[in-house]
Write a protein that holds these residues in place. Sequence first.
Motif, short mmCIF file in Angstrom:
data_model
loop_
_atom_site.label_atom_id
_atom_site.label_comp_id
_atom_site.label_asym_id
_atom_site.label_seq_id
_atom_site.Cartn_x
_atom_site.Cartn_y
_atom_site.Cartn_z
N ARG A 60 0.88 -1.19 0.00
CA ARG A 60 0.00 0.00 0.00
C ARG A 60 0.91 1.22 0.00
NH1 ARG A 60 -5.10 1.00 3.93
NH2 ARG A 60 -5.96 -0.42 2.38
N ARG B 290 -10.78 4.88 -3.38
CA ARG B 290 -10.28 3.89 -4.36
C ARG B 290 -11.12 2.62 -4.38
NH1 ARG B 290 -4.76 3.90 -0.93
NH2 ARG B 290 -5.57 3.07 1.02
N THR B 291 -11.78 2.31 -3.25
CA THR B 291 -12.55 1.06 -3.22
C THR B 291 -13.71 1.11 -4.20
OG1 THR B 291 -14.12 1.67 -1.48
CG2 THR B 291 -12.01 0.80 -0.75
N LEU C 223 -14.85 0.34 5.30
CA LEU C 223 -14.26 0.64 6.60
C LEU C 223 -12.81 1.11 6.42
CD1 LEU C 223 -15.73 -2.17 8.91
CD2 LEU C 223 -16.67 0.11 8.42
N PRO C 224 -12.22 1.88 7.30
CA PRO C 224 -12.81 2.29 8.56
C PRO C 224 -13.92 3.34 8.37
CG PRO C 224 -10.77 3.49 8.19
CD PRO C 224 -10.90 2.50 7.07
#
Length: 343
Positions: free
Chosen positions: A104, A169-170, A273-274
């Motif tokens: 990451r 980004r998700t 999440l978070p």
Amino acid sequence: MRSHLLSIDSLSRAHVDHLMRVAARMEPIAQRRQVTRVLEGAVLGNLFFEASTRTRVSFNAAFCRLGGSVCDTTGFTFSSMAKGESLYDTSRVLSGYCDAIVMRHPDQGSVAEFAEATHVPVINGGDGPGEHPSQALLDFYTIDKEFTRLGKRLAGAHVLLTGDLKYGRTVHSLIKLLSLYDPMRFTLVSPPGLEMPSRVIDRVESLGHRVEQRESLAGDFSDVDVVYTTRIQRERFTEEMNENFGALSRDFSVDRSFIDDHCSDSTIVMHPLPRDSRPGANDLDVDLNGDPRLAIFRQTDNGIPVRMAIFATLLEVDDLVEKDLRPVRWFVPARLGVDDPAF
Ligand code: ASP
Ligand code: CP
């Protein structure tokens, strides 16, 4: 998906279907009923140059549950990148130590650049506002499982994506992944300036899906099957954006009254999440805790079988797992969380 997992762009529907089948076979191990050692002797390098709880720990746990071991480093301060070492050199060095690498990094494209310097499989654990492909795979696995439980079909489903769709980004990875499947309907709701990038929308529309953009959550969403809400990524804002960004209005708040009043009993609520639970944060509200429609912890649990499937597939042991199972010998509680529903 050949040697790396960097973006949903490298996946076909057949790849995703395969990963979903492998993940389902990992369930007995993820649920701590059985043990495998297919990756015994293998070492994972877990490199996190940005904050993480789920991705870092679940990739680590998934590798360990396959019998491997993990070396990790967190933050730039404790890595030699702080001394000016390049991604190229770091990649080549780590390749001599590890059999797979998860990274990451705050810069979009950095994980792909790192992967160019190695033949060891690299997984993108999030590259700035770019992508988070393993999250999309576990989100898709969750949607599939929830739809099966609810007797729903993916084709024609209505998915509401809300929150920071620009830097989140998700959601970039998830909408691309969902659009590999039969036509669906997407409603995108974000605060002004935080809209989904138009290149992503154009691509989804070109694949035959319906996309509608809205400026608030006011209105009827009773036919929505999935509400997927995301955190405002303040850490990616420029100084000017931070100065001009006031508190979010309640128009973007997903809480029990929104779900009760605007959605249906079979709507599922997801979040990568978070969630920011500090007062005034205006993220997904904690008042939905204990509501069976809240799928966020089923989603995090699903991170284990899906990440196991990613490793097993990249390291080519996916066909060996079922031949190598033993029962667990330690105590495992029947339910993990105090508010978990019975299903
Ligand atoms: N954990 C997710 C990510 O790293 C979402 C978030 O941080 O809001 O992209
Ligand atoms: N969903 C996710 O990526 O969580 P972390 O940032 O805690 O890894």
